[in-house]
Each structure stands twice: as structure tokens, then as C-alpha cells.
Write a protein that holds these residues in place. Structure first.
Motif, PDB file in Angstrom:
ATOM      1  N   PHE A   1      -6.700   2.448   5.306  1.00 11.65           N
ATOM      2  CA  PHE A   1      -5.285   3.349   5.166  1.00 11.65           C
ATOM      3  C   PHE A   1      -4.948   3.127   3.621  1.00 11.65           C
ATOM      4  N   PHE A   2      -4.462   4.287   3.148  1.00 13.14           N
ATOM      5  CA  PHE A   2      -3.989   4.224   1.729  1.00 13.14           C
ATOM      6  C   PHE A   2      -4.549   3.761   0.414  1.00 13.14           C
ATOM      7  N   LEU A   3      -5.967   4.041   0.618  1.00 13.05           N
ATOM      8  CA  LEU A   3      -6.851   3.478  -0.266  1.00 13.05           C
ATOM      9  C   LEU A   3      -7.881   4.630  -0.949  1.00 13.05           C
TER      10      LEU A   3
ATOM     11  N   GLY B   1     -13.065  -9.134  -1.181  1.00 13.09           N
ATOM     12  CA  GLY B   1     -14.282  -8.147  -1.810  1.00 13.09           C
ATOM     13  C   GLY B   1     -13.858  -6.990  -1.886  1.00 13.09           C
ATOM     14  N   ASP B   2     -15.041  -6.009  -2.691  1.00 19.12           N
ATOM     15  CA  ASP B   2     -14.738  -4.766  -3.088  1.00 19.12           C
ATOM     16  C   ASP B   2     -15.265  -4.017  -2.165  1.00 19.12           C
ATOM     17  N   VAL B   3     -14.647  -2.827  -1.575  1.00 20.06           N
ATOM     18  CA  VAL B   3     -15.050  -1.946  -0.743  1.00 20.06           C
ATOM     19  C   VAL B   3     -15.612  -0.759  -1.373  1.00 20.06           C
ATOM     20  N   THR B   4     -15.493  -0.596  -2.720  1.00 26.47           N
ATOM     21  CA  THR B   4     -16.206   0.530  -3.376  1.00 26.47           C
ATOM     22  C   THR B   4     -17.505   0.897  -2.914  1.00 26.47           C
TER      23      THR B   4
ATOM     24  N   VAL C   1       4.660  -4.154  -2.830  1.00 25.57           N
ATOM     25  CA  VAL C   1       3.934  -3.010  -2.341  1.00 25.57           C
ATOM     26  C   VAL C   1       3.369  -3.313  -0.979  1.00 25.57           C
TER      27      VAL C   1
ATOM     28  N   CYS D   1       4.369  -1.570   2.524  1.00 28.54           N
ATOM     29  CA  CYS D   1       3.518  -0.762   3.451  1.00 28.54           C
ATOM     30  C   CYS D   1       3.382  -1.340   4.773  1.00 28.54           C
TER      31      CYS D   1
ATOM     32  N   CYS E   1      -7.565  -3.991   3.601  1.00 28.25           N
ATOM     33  CA  CYS E   1      -6.682  -4.519   4.782  1.00 28.25           C
ATOM     34  C   CYS E   1      -5.554  -5.042   4.463  1.00 28.25           C
ATOM     35  N   ASP E   2      -5.498  -5.288   2.995  1.00 24.22           N
ATOM     36  CA  ASP E   2      -3.941  -5.954   2.610  1.00 24.22           C
ATOM     37  C   ASP E   2      -3.943  -7.388   3.525  1.00 24.22           C
TER      38      ASP E   2
ATOM     39  N   GLN F   1      -7.607   6.818  -3.759  1.00 17.97           N
ATOM     40  CA  GLN F   1      -7.788   6.088  -5.067  1.00 17.97           C
ATOM     41  C   GLN F   1      -9.478   6.082  -5.258  1.00 17.97           C
ATOM     42  N   LEU F   2     -10.143   5.743  -4.197  1.00 19.23           N
ATOM     43  CA  LEU F   2     -11.653   5.384  -4.308  1.00 19.23           C
ATOM     44  C   LEU F   2     -12.395   6.810  -4.690  1.00 19.23           C
TER      45      LEU F   2
ATOM     46  N   ASP G   1     -10.405  -7.017   1.581  1.00 19.09           N
ATOM     47  CA  ASP G   1      -9.299  -6.592   0.550  1.00 19.09           C
ATOM     48  C   ASP G   1      -9.740  -7.353  -0.840  1.00 19.09           C
ATOM     49  N   LEU G   2      -9.463  -6.595  -1.800  1.00 17.06           N
ATOM     50  CA  LEU G   2      -9.737  -7.080  -3.197  1.00 17.06           C
ATOM     51  C   LEU G   2      -8.904  -7.949  -3.699  1.00 17.06           C
TER      52      LEU G   2
END
Ligand SMILES: C[S@@+](CC[C@H](N)C(=O)[O-])C[C@H]1O[C@@H](n2cnc3c(N)ncnc32)[C@H](O)[C@@H]1O
Length: 337
Positions: A238-240, A212-215, A129, A133, A163-164, A243-244, A185-186
Motif C-alpha cells: 500500500f502506497f509504495l 529490509g528493502d523491498v526494491t 506520516v 496512514c 508494511c509500516d 515510488q518504487l 519495512d525499510l
């Protein structure tokens, strides 16, 4: 969609990824699209090359053919160039990788799921993935130019949320030399590898990475120190967001949460896939049906363009730029206020 495309499309996708693993598409796209690959070192590359010729995407290198006809050259018949149709495949190989490898574990999980199971957990091959991306981002250098132009005019600190491997931040580092850059990034392993690579490139100071988590919850998570909170002027993701937003109250709630994290935020850059208005596969742009099915199976909602626009407007963000990310359903918005 017919039986032929179901069966041969599947096999062709595997051949496209195999050729990518050999590094062929990059070479073929080189020399302004006149690059050559040589498939003489082994039965497997030769089989893959023949498959791509039969699919109509590679053709024998005309120079080698001419030499063979003149009785000169090695005449191995192992050198290939892109055909016109092959150019499109080479350009879009990131999408093929995401579908054929990245999301395959989720589609396979259908095998074992009981009929009344709730949604399937999203299972991916994260490296595929990520690589797909990065390829999709690579195809669209103008998105970086659009962002960088605004950052150069109004420098500050940009953070990439999700940020992957920090590929987008590295591009911005080249184009916006005065901007401070951070990413989170998680995935701990992705951040570890990206940090190591950035150190080797001498960019670890310039591009600060966090695991870390960006929720967007309050109080802010540990990785987000008070200094960074104050510094951030542009938040990019980008591309998250889709989902959040599915997990937590919609697009507006997530953007509001990020705004609360960063009191000096004056720009948002959001890239994401849009819910396509077409219902049948042949009414949608390619990739949209697969994108939608993958998300339907995993219970993640996709959002229509109108829903993004309403959320932006309700929070007082104006769309300063809107670009396709080289596909009609992938869009980037630059928002300012
Ligand atoms: C589809 S990828 C997009 C990667 C990158 N933004 C890009 O466009 O190339 C989603 C990324 O978000 C990360 N991610 C997922 N959930 C996250 C969360 N709650 N907090 C931080 N990162 C997350 C994943 O590890 C993955 O790298």
C-alpha cells in the motif's frame, strides 16, 4: 482558492492536529458520533476548543447548555460535541496530519533550495506520516473485508511489502484466522516498535516482521529466506509502488520483480494514489493537489489509472476487485491469476 482559505486553512490544520494529539477526535466520534470532549483542564485545550468552535467544527454540548439554563450542572461551558461539518474533519484527520506535519519538512526545504536545484529529497516526519496512514486505513474497514474474504476462500501466506507498523496485517489477522502473515519495512525503528507491540499482543508468532528493502532485485535480499519465498501466495503493498516504480523502470518492472521473488504468488493487493486527470486545483478532489505537489517537488512520479491497468494486463493479472480507499484518488486493486 482565495487568500482567506490560504491563511485560515493553514491555522485550522494546526488546530486539527493539536486536537488529534489531545485524543479528541476519537472521543468525539465515539457514542455513534455523539461523543463529548471536556476542555477544562488548561488554557491550551480551551484555546484549541474555541478555535474549533469558531471554525464551525465543534459546538457546545447541548446537554450542558440545557443544564446551565436550568441553573444546574457545572456550567463551565467546557464540554463540546461535533457539528455536522466537524464530522467530516474528524473522519479525515489522517490526511490533515500527513499534510500539516508529515510532509511539512519537504515544503519547508523550498526555503533554502537554490532556484536551479534538482528535486528536493523527500523529508518527512515519519511518525506523523505513519500515524496519518494508519488513520486513513482505519477509515476503510471494507478494504480489509474484501481482502480477507479472498484469503479465507484460499488460505496461504500474505506478505505486506512496506508494511509500516503492520497495522493492516493485524486487521487481516482478525478476519482471516488461517492465513500466515509477514511484513517488511525499510524503517528499522518502525519494525522494532511494531515487533514489541505485537509481542505484547501475543501476535509475534502469527505476524512475522522483517526490517529490509523491498526494491525487487535479484538475488533476493537477505531478509527473504528460501522458505518464505516458497510460502508466499499473496503479496500486498500500500502506497509504495508509485515510488518504487519511479525509481526502477515502471509499475510492470516492480511487479515482475516481486513475482520473481515469490514463485507461488497467485494474488497481488495493490493500494496507491492515482494521478488525477484534473489540472487546476478546483478540478481535482481535495488532497490530490497537495499529493501531486509533494511528489513533484521530490521527483517521484505518480501514475494514472490507465498505466496501472496496462501494467497489470501485460503481466497477466486480472483485476478481481477495485475499491476506493475512501477517497476518489486512493485505490485498492485485488489482482489474481
Ligand atoms: C506511505 S508509507 C505506507 C505505509 C503502509 N503501507 C500503509 O499503507 O499504511 C510507505 C512505507 O514504505 C516504507 N518503505 C519505503 N521504501 C521502502 C523500501 N524500499 N523497502 C521497504 N519499505 C519501504 C516506508 O518506511 C513506509 O513505512
Amino acid at each position: 482558492m482565495n487568500l482567506h482559505s490560504v491563511l485560515e486553512g493553514y491555522t485550522a490544520a494546526q488546530m486539527v492536529v493539536a486536537a488529534d494529539d489531545f485524543g479528541w477526535w476519537t472521543k468525539l466520534e465515539g457514542a455513534n458520533g455523539a461523543g463529548v470532549v471536556v476542555a477544562e483542564d488548561g488554557a491550551l485545550p480551551q484555546t484549541v476548543a474555541r478555535a474549533l468552535v469558531r471554525a464551525g467544527w465543534l459546538e457546545p454540548d447541548p446537554d450542558e447548555v440545557a443544564q446551565a439554563e436550568a441553573g444546574a450542572g457545572s456550567g463551565t461551558g467546557a464540554r463540546f460535541r461535533l457539528s455536522d461539518e466537524g464530522r467530516e474533519v474528524a473522519h479525515n484527520r489522517g490526511f490533515v496530519r500527513v499534510v500539516a506535519r508529515g510532509w511539512m519538512p519537504t515544503f519547508h526545504a523550498l526555503d533554502e533550495a537554490p532556484v536551479h536545484a534538482p528535486m528536493l529529497p523527500a523529508q518527512t516526519q515519519p511518525e506523523d506520516v505513519a500515524r496519518g496512514c494508519t488513520d486513513i486505513a482505519r477509515r476503510c474497514p471494507e478494504t480489509f473485508r474484501v481482502i480477507a474474504e479472498r484469503l479465507r476462500a484460499d488460505p496461504g501466506t500474505t506478505i505486506d511489502l512496506g508494511c509500516d507498523d503492520s497495522g493492516r496485517l493485524l486487521e487481516l489477522a482478525k478476519l482471516a484466522p488461517d492465513e500466515r502473515l509477514a511484513g517488511v519495512d525499510l524503517s528499522a525503528s518502525v519494525i522494532r516498535q511494531a515487533t514489541r507491540r505485537n509481542e505484547k499482543l501475543g501476535l509475534a508468532q502469527r505476524v512475522q516482521l522483517f526490517h529490509g528493502d523491498v526494491t525487487p532485485r535479484m538475488p533476493p535480499p537477505q531478509w527473504l529466506g528460501a522458505r518464505l519465498r516458497e510460502q508466499v501466495t499473496t503479496a500486498m503493498s500500500f502506497f509504495l509502488l508509485h515510488q518504487l516504480a519511479s525509481d526502477g523502470g515502471g509499475i510492470g518492472a516492480v511487479l515482475e520483480g516481486w513475482s520473481a521473488w515469490f514463485p507461488n504468488l497467485r494474488r497481488l493487493v495493490i493500494g496507491d494514489g492515482l494521478l488525477s486527470p484534473g489540472s487546476r486545483w478546483d478540478e481535482q478532489p481535495w488532497f490530490a493537489p497537495t499529493y501531486e505537489l509533494y511528489h513533484e517537488l521530490t521527483g517521484v512520479r505518480l501514475w494514472a489509472e490507465e498505466e496501472y491497468r496496462e501494467a497489470f494486463a501485460s503481466l497477466g493479472w486480472t483485476i478481481a476487485e477495485r475499491c476506493d480507499v475512501d477517497h476518489p484518488m486512493l485505490v485498492m486493486y485485488v489482482l489474481e491469476r
